[in-house]
Design an enzyme around this catalytic site. Structure first.
Site, PDB file in Angstrom:
ATOM      1  N   LYS A 205      -9.779  18.124  24.416  1.00 20.45           N
ATOM      2  CA  LYS A 205     -10.797  17.776  23.223  1.00 20.45           C
ATOM      3  C   LYS A 205     -10.446  16.863  21.441  1.00 20.45           C
ATOM      4  CE  LYS A 205     -14.192  18.074  20.225  1.00 20.45           C
ATOM      5  NZ  LYS A 205     -15.678  16.793  20.364  1.00 20.45           N
ATOM      6  N   CYS A 259     -15.681  15.529  12.478  1.00 21.43           N
ATOM      7  CA  CYS A 259     -15.446  15.701  13.412  1.00 21.43           C
ATOM      8  C   CYS A 259     -14.152  14.895  13.137  1.00 21.43           C
ATOM      9  CB  CYS A 259     -15.793  15.341  14.928  1.00 21.43           C
ATOM     10  SG  CYS A 259     -17.483  16.229  14.701  1.00 21.43           S
TER      11      CYS A 259
HETATM   12  N1  SAJ Z   1     -16.030   4.261  12.778  1.00 19.99           N
HETATM   13  C1  SAJ Z   1     -15.916   2.698  12.669  1.00 19.99           C
HETATM   14  N2  SAJ Z   1     -15.785   2.338  13.608  1.00 19.99           N
HETATM   15  C2  SAJ Z   1     -15.877   2.572  14.433  1.00 19.99           C
HETATM   16  C3  SAJ Z   1     -16.573   3.544  15.055  1.00 19.99           C
HETATM   17  C4  SAJ Z   1     -16.842   4.629  14.143  1.00 19.99           C
HETATM   18  O1  SAJ Z   1     -15.475   2.988  11.138  1.00 19.99           O
HETATM   19  O2  SAJ Z   1     -15.672   1.297  15.615  1.00 19.99           O
HETATM   20  C5  SAJ Z   1     -16.555   5.517  11.630  1.00 19.99           C
HETATM   21  C6  SAJ Z   1     -18.001   5.346  11.532  1.00 19.99           C
HETATM   22  O3  SAJ Z   1     -18.802   4.514  10.671  1.00 19.99           O
HETATM   23  C7  SAJ Z   1     -18.390   7.521  11.207  1.00 19.99           C
HETATM   24  C8  SAJ Z   1     -17.166   8.168  11.958  1.00 19.99           C
HETATM   25  O4  SAJ Z   1     -15.913   6.225  12.236  1.00 19.99           O
HETATM   26  O5  SAJ Z   1     -17.802   7.078   9.675  1.00 19.99           O
HETATM   27  C9  SAJ Z   1     -16.888   8.830  13.006  1.00 19.99           C
HETATM   28  O6  SAJ Z   1     -17.931   8.517  13.641  1.00 19.99           O
HETATM   29  P1  SAJ Z   1     -17.876   8.169  15.285  1.00 19.99           P
HETATM   30  O7  SAJ Z   1     -20.003   7.749  15.723  1.00 19.99           O
HETATM   31  O8  SAJ Z   1     -16.504   7.695  15.742  1.00 19.99           O
HETATM   32  O9  SAJ Z   1     -17.763   9.983  15.512  1.00 19.99           O
HETATM   33  P2  SAJ Z   1     -18.469  10.835  15.179  1.00 19.99           P
HETATM   34  O10 SAJ Z   1     -17.903  11.654  13.883  1.00 19.99           O
HETATM   35  O11 SAJ Z   1     -19.908  10.799  15.316  1.00 19.99           O
HETATM   36  O12 SAJ Z   1     -18.536  11.300  16.310  1.00 19.99           O
HETATM   37  C10 SAJ Z   1     -18.834  12.647  16.868  1.00 19.99           C
HETATM   38  C11 SAJ Z   1     -18.514  14.024  16.898  1.00 19.99           C
HETATM   39  N3  SAJ Z   1     -19.560  15.401  17.315  1.00 19.99           N
HETATM   40  C12 SAJ Z   1     -20.541  16.149  16.633  1.00 19.99           C
HETATM   41  O13 SAJ Z   1     -19.842  15.680  15.535  1.00 19.99           O
HETATM   42  C13 SAJ Z   1     -21.640  16.603  17.103  1.00 19.99           C
HETATM   43  C14 SAJ Z   1     -17.525  13.837  17.705  1.00 19.99           C
HETATM   44  O14 SAJ Z   1     -16.718  15.941  18.495  1.00 19.99           O
HETATM   45  C15 SAJ Z   1     -17.797  13.846  19.329  1.00 19.99           C
HETATM   46  O15 SAJ Z   1     -16.809  13.241  20.427  1.00 19.99           O
HETATM   47  C16 SAJ Z   1     -18.152  11.975  19.236  1.00 19.99           C
HETATM   48  O16 SAJ Z   1     -19.251  12.349  18.241  1.00 19.99           O
HETATM   49  C17 SAJ Z   1     -18.840  10.960  19.938  1.00 19.99           C
HETATM   50  O17 SAJ Z   1     -18.676  10.408  20.322  1.00 19.99           O
HETATM   51  O18 SAJ Z   1     -18.646  11.609  20.755  1.00 19.99           O
END
Ligand code: SAJ
Length: 423
Positions: A205, A259
């Site tokens: 995880k 996360c």
């Molecule tokens: N981000 C970037 N560039 C990218 C991708 C994301 O700058 O290419 C930034 C986003 O803008 C954001 C941050 O990273 O600020 C995180 O966003 P994310 O979409 O990558 O991930 P999260 O935080 O939404 O992660 C969630 C988490 N689940 C929950 O919060 C319930 C995590 O445990 C999951 O593994 C993840 O989604 C997922 O992708 O499944």
């Protein structure tokens, strides 16, 4: 089969609703009476497509009951409480998990299965949760009750779909535990169920989110290099990703969310030799500073300074089209601009309040008389803005800093700087 879900938060409540929707009676427990009342009054703060409707249905059918008193009589106890980061030491805070384990231990009965879904440091389920359950129940793990770690891995904004359709990793403290959890999840999960041992599951995880964090940091560093070379990093990433084995992420103003900002620290908290992971977290944490530098450079070019400038930030949510602002890069940028003497307004179409700040809801009010606008979140709402109208509302020599690649290469009459796009 009767289920108890401990923790009615961002993951626990949707999980309880999903299990109940599959026809299994569920009891949802939380220590916060306010949360329970919000659920019973249909006033939950979690915004996820389909959640409100399904919640009303399972409550109405009596398949889901919620309360602040933990009951015995369930066959499966899911512990879905938050495991936060102790900022000063960058280490996991296990208080909520310990408390939940003690409460479950008190109602545990022979034959029960306990599943930890909270993200933890490898070894926590065996060395923290198991002893508490055995001590408070007087039962013996893997003989009288069974114990598993099975992490959530759902994307906010698509949670109700992914809870059912994503694969799940199931780590048992013993094979029997893993098999019991497999039979349980098979009742509502359509994704594949991967059985392993508990420590491998705990580590997998953390690796998932560390993979994302490190790759986002790589994209951010590539953006800084592209700015130096006068390259458009988004175009370069798009082209590099045409390689069958290259999957570069997107640069941004920083990494928010609950996360990705904590899981990598959990992975290295007992591994003090980390370099890549530690440096990646520091690069991501520094990006809001770089955005402020871009804004300052652009204002100076038009004869202004950040001090006393009026700046409007578009986006408080930590990422596009969600109402969650936890660890928001936009808020970090807001704090840094304020420290430099700018007058700052934040607009957001989703976030109602964060850290006592209530975003402006009317876009044109928010940009009125602004010297600079900074796009910090990739809400779809910001992809089709009327820049002609915005330009007339802003002060002379309007500056726009785009950190999410939502704007065209140039906008007539606007001094546009894009993160990752060199001049
Ligand atoms: N981000 C970037 N560039 C990218 C991708 C994301 O700058 O290419 C930034 C986003 O803008 C954001 C941050 O990273 O600020 C995180 O966003 P994310 O979409 O990558 O991930 P999260 O935080 O939404 O992660 C969630 C988490 N689940 C929950 O919060 C319930 C995590 O445990 C999951 O593994 C993840 O989604 C997922 O992708 O499944």
């Amino acid at each position: 089969m009767k289920i108890t879900v401990v923790g009615m938060g961002y993951i626990g409540l949707p999980t309880a609703v999903t299990i109940a929707s599959a026809g299994l009676p569920v009891y949802g427990y939380d220590i916060q009476e306010e949360r329970i009342n919000d659920i019973l009054n249909g006033k939950i703060k979690i915004v996820e497509e389909g959640l409100n409707e399904k919640l009303a249905e399972v409550l109405g059918r009596g398949l889901l009951r919620v309360g602040t008193k933990l009951e015995n009589g369930s066959d499966v106890y899911l512990i879905v409480v938050s495991t936060s980061l102790q900022e000063e030491r960058n280490e996991i805070d296990l208080n909520a998990l310990r408390n939940a384990s003690e409460k479950v231990g008190k109602v545990l009965e022979k034959g029960n299965l306990v599943i930890v879904e909270s993200t933890v440091v490898p070894g926590t389920t065996e060395n923290v949760v198991r002893p508490i359950l055995e001590k408070t129940s007087g039962l013996v793990c893997s003989r009288d009750f069974y114990l598993v770690f099975s992490p959530e891995r759902v994307l906010p904004g698509n949670l109700m779909y992914e809870l059912v359709h994503n694969d799940r990793i199931i780590g048992g403290v013993c094979p029997r535990s893993a098999e019991m959890a497999r039979d349980f999840y098979a009742k509502f999960v359509k994704g594949r169920l991967h059985l392993t041992n508990v420590r491998t599951a705990e580590m997998a995880k953390l690796m998932e989110n560390t993979y994302r964090t490190v790759n986002i940091a790589l994209a951010n560093e590539l953006a800084l290099i592209a700015e130096k070379y006068g390259v458009n990093v988004y175009e370069a990433i798009r082209l590099a990703n045409t390689h069958p084995r290259v999957h570069l992420h997107q640069p941004g103003p920083g990494v928010g969310g609950y996360c990705l900002t904590k899981d990598p620290w959990f992975l290295i908290q007992n591994f003090k030799h980390s370099r890549i992971i530690k440096d990646a977290m520091e690069i991501n944490a520094w990006m809001p500073e770089h955005v402020v530098e871009l804004a300052e450079e652009a204002l100076v070019k038009v004869g202004k300074t950040l001090k006393n400038a009026k700046v409007c930030i578009l986006g408080l949510a930590y990422k596009g089209n969600v109402s969650d602002a936890r660890e928001s890069p936009g808020y970090e940028i807001y704090l840094k601009l304020r420290k430099k003497g700018a007058e700052v307004t934040i607009h957001d179409p989703f976030v109602l309040e964060y850290m006592g700040y209530y975003p402006v809801r009317d876009l044109y009010e928010a940009v009125r008389n602004a010297d600079a606008v900074i796009i910090a979140t990739e809400h779809n709402f910001y992809r089709t803005l009327d820049w002609e109208r915005i330009k007339t509302l802003m002060n002379s020599e309007p500056v726009v800093i785009d950190t999410r690649n939502l704007t065209p290469d140039a906008i007539e009459g606007i001094h546009l700087r894009k993160l990752g796009v060199g001049k």
